[in-house]
Design a protein around this motif. Structure first.
Motif, PDB file in Angstrom:
ATOM      1  N   ARG A 134       0.836  -1.193   0.000  1.00 51.07           N
ATOM      2  CA  ARG A 134       0.000   0.000   0.000  1.00 51.07           C
ATOM      3  C   ARG A 134       0.873   1.245   0.000  1.00 51.07           C
ATOM      4  N   ASP A 135       0.354   2.344  -0.543  1.00 48.24           N
ATOM      5  CA  ASP A 135       1.094   3.609  -0.607  1.00 48.24           C
ATOM      6  C   ASP A 135       1.521   4.092   0.775  1.00 48.24           C
ATOM      7  N   ALA A 136       0.652   3.911   1.767  1.00 56.04           N
ATOM      8  CA  ALA A 136       0.988   4.344   3.135  1.00 56.04           C
ATOM      9  C   ALA A 136       2.214   3.595   3.650  1.00 56.04           C
ATOM     10  N   ASN A 137       2.316   2.300   3.326  1.00 48.77           N
ATOM     11  CA  ASN A 137       3.469   1.512   3.769  1.00 48.77           C
ATOM     12  C   ASN A 137       4.738   1.899   3.017  1.00 48.77           C
ATOM     13  N   VAL A 161       5.554   4.913   2.110  1.00 51.32           N
ATOM     14  CA  VAL A 161       6.028   6.131   2.782  1.00 51.32           C
ATOM     15  C   VAL A 161       6.758   5.760   4.074  1.00 51.32           C
ATOM     16  N   LYS A 162       6.190   4.833   4.850  1.00 53.21           N
ATOM     17  CA  LYS A 162       6.815   4.402   6.102  1.00 53.21           C
ATOM     18  C   LYS A 162       8.175   3.749   5.845  1.00 53.21           C
ATOM     19  N   ALA A 195      14.185   4.009   6.096  1.00 57.00           N
ATOM     20  CA  ALA A 195      15.474   3.991   5.408  1.00 57.00           C
ATOM     21  C   ALA A 195      16.242   5.292   5.654  1.00 57.00           C
ATOM     22  N   LYS A 196      15.556   6.416   5.615  1.00 60.28           N
ATOM     23  CA  LYS A 196      16.200   7.708   5.877  1.00 60.28           C
ATOM     24  C   LYS A 196      16.729   7.774   7.316  1.00 60.28           C
ATOM     25  N   ALA A 197      15.960   7.231   8.265  1.00 54.08           N
ATOM     26  CA  ALA A 197      16.390   7.216   9.662  1.00 54.08           C
ATOM     27  C   ALA A 197      17.654   6.380   9.827  1.00 54.08           C
TER      28      ALA A 197
END
Length: 160
Positions: free
Chosen positions: A59-62, A64-65, A70-72
């Protein structure tokens, strides 16, 4: 009358080729029509042959998470020295159509088969290298099964 039946037959099974529609008209309704006529009727009724829209896996929401996580990790400077990546994937051994007839402006949505034959593949990898790969059938329904799979795929990383 024939045009309505062609529409009904196409609606009932949108994967049928023209020859099967012709056979259905002949066997079920005792109507003879050429394949060319059936193709023309389908075209006039708005039926087109094209790809089936599949359900999204992520899903699109997942998504984004996942990007946020990955950025963290990048910001924290983690080198993953003490991390074992383990994953399982499933290979479905059943065919279902990826193309079907549909009317203009209306996509043909197909859910996957409810109980297809499946093979599961489980493996692990870390900075120290790859572990073994396990291929099995059935469901992972028990914590013991999960623990034994994790043990088997990750034991190569344990330093004595």
């Amino acid at each position: 009358m024939t045009k309505r039946l062609v529409d009904e037959i196409s609606e009932a099974n949108d994967e049928q080729c023209t020859a099967r529609v012709k056979t259905a008209l002949e066997n079920t309704h005792n109507i003879t029509a050429s394949e060319t006529s059936i193709r023309q009727m389908r075209h006039q009724l708005g039926w087109k042959y094209g790809p089936v829209k599949a359900y999204p896996i992520i899903r699109d929401a997942n998504k984004v998470k996942r990007v946020e996580q990955a950025k963290a990790w990048i910001e924290s400077g983690d080198t993953f020295q003490d991390v074992i990546f383990s994953d399982e994937t499933t290979v479905v051994l059943e065919r279902f159509s990826t193309f079907a007839f549909h009317k203009k402006g209306r996509l043909s949505l197909k859910p996957p088969p409810k109980h297809p034959l499946k093979m599961h593949v489980w493996g692990a990898i870390s900075r120290r290298g790859q572990g073994c790969i396990i291929i099995f059938e059935g469901k992972i329904m028990h914590k013991v099964t999960c623990r034994s799979l994790m043990h088997c795929t990750t034991v190569v990383y344990v330093v004595p």
